[in-house]
Design an enzyme around this catalytic site. Structure first.
Site, mmCIF file in Angstrom:
data_model
loop_
_atom_site.group_PDB
_atom_site.id
_atom_site.type_symbol
_atom_site.label_atom_id
_atom_site.label_comp_id
_atom_site.label_asym_id
_atom_site.label_seq_id
_atom_site.Cartn_x
_atom_site.Cartn_y
_atom_site.Cartn_z
ATOM 1 N N SER A 45 0.823 -1.206 0.000
ATOM 2 C CA SER A 45 0.000 0.000 0.000
ATOM 3 C C SER A 45 0.859 1.259 0.000
ATOM 4 O O SER A 45 0.467 2.277 -0.569
ATOM 5 C CB SER A 45 -0.950 0.013 1.193
ATOM 6 O OG SER A 45 -0.238 -0.008 2.412
ATOM 7 N N GLU A 46 2.052 1.181 0.626
ATOM 8 C CA GLU A 46 2.952 2.338 0.613
ATOM 9 C C GLU A 46 4.415 1.892 0.562
ATOM 10 O O GLU A 46 4.798 0.897 1.188
ATOM 11 C CB GLU A 46 2.790 3.198 1.881
ATOM 12 C CG GLU A 46 1.403 3.744 2.106
ATOM 13 C CD GLU A 46 1.023 4.884 1.183
ATOM 14 O OE1 GLU A 46 1.925 5.427 0.497
ATOM 15 O OE2 GLU A 46 -0.168 5.231 1.169
ATOM 16 N N THR A 47 5.197 2.649 -0.188
ATOM 17 C CA THR A 47 6.653 2.584 -0.121
ATOM 18 C C THR A 47 7.147 3.967 0.281
ATOM 19 O O THR A 47 6.750 4.971 -0.308
ATOM 20 C CB THR A 47 7.275 2.179 -1.462
ATOM 21 O OG1 THR A 47 6.861 0.843 -1.793
ATOM 22 C CG2 THR A 47 8.798 2.225 -1.396
#
Length: 262
Positions: A45-47
């Site tokens: 969902s996030e980097t």
């Protein structure tokens, strides 16, 4: 080019819980297209990417499809990497971000506390098609600066939602956050953001910038213990502090390695 890569489960004291975030420390910024490609390849969902600067660290967050202005779990994960791997003597870190300066402090028992902006919501009419997209009609809806809160009567209703992601993605909102009073906590929530490439986020720190002011007002107390009741689940220790909110949680390292570009 080789870059260090960490994957950290945030808002949980153990692996396989909470919300996994990839963290890539950089010496200098790479082109935005490269950062976005790395985030897409990671498919989380996030980097998070950060670069050390004279006054602290510059932090940015990418979903698989776009850069976002605020992310809680990837901020928590980035702080864990700094505290536990890169600068172990550090107990407080300041991140320069698109949402201003965000600080994370290491507290007793391994708890990491983030200082985030409050984004209190206001009541609004539900967007057309919301009930059909969620599979149930909320008691009411409120709009923060980014997320749409959908308030339900019980934790069981929030847990049982099986939304139609295609219908949710068609709504003109960044994300829909169903929420209700909790059974063994102050409140529960979930986070659906298919419009931005995140069908269901396991645990979402940034949505609590809106949830905490709302529930602090409804429950009449500033300190709140919250659960995000996704399949992985997560725990958040929160406090409403006027224009700011404190959001704290644990983190656990799952993966440490190297990514190769070219």
């Amino acid at each position: 080019m080789r870059l260090p890569l960490f994957q950290v489960d945030a808002f949980t004291p153990r692996v396989f819980g909470g919300n996994p975030a990839a963290v890539v420390p950089l010496d200098t910024w790479l082109p935005d297209a490269t950062l976005q490609s790395i985030a897409l390849e990671n498919n989380l969902s996030e980097t998070a990417f950060f670069v050390r600067e004279p006054a602290g660290h510059h932090l940015r967050w990418f979903t698989p499809t776009q850069e976002v202005d605020l992310c809680g779990h990837a901020t928590l994960a980035s702080a864990w990497v700094l505290f536990e791997r890169l600068e172990p003597g550090l107990t407080r870190v300041e991140f320069a971000t698109r949402s201003g300066t965000l600080t994370v402090t290491r507290e007793e028992g391994g708890l990491l506390a983030m200082d985030f902006p409050a984004r209190p919501p206001t009541a609004c009419a539900p967007p057309e098609g919301l009930a059909e997209a969620l599979g149930a009609a909320p008691l009411g809806t409120l709009k923060g600066s980014r997320d749409l809160l959908a308030v339900f009567d019980s934790e069981a209703e929030v847990r049982s939602l099986r939304p139609d992601m295609a219908r949710l993605a068609a709504l003109d909102v960044f994300a829909v956050v169903p929420t209700a009073r909790g059974e063994d906590c102050d409140f529960v929530s979930r986070f659906f953001g298919p419009r931005v490439g995140v069908p269901e986020d396991p645990v979402t720190g940034s949505s609590h910038c809106t949830l905490v002011p709302y529930w602090a007002r409804v429950l009449g107390k500033p300190q709140l213990f919250a659960r995000q009741v996704s399949a992985r689940g997560g725990e958040l220790h929160c406090e409403a502090q006027g224009e700011r909110v404190r959001i704290a949680g644990h983190a656990a390292l799952y993966l440490e390695g190297t990514l190769r570009l070219g």
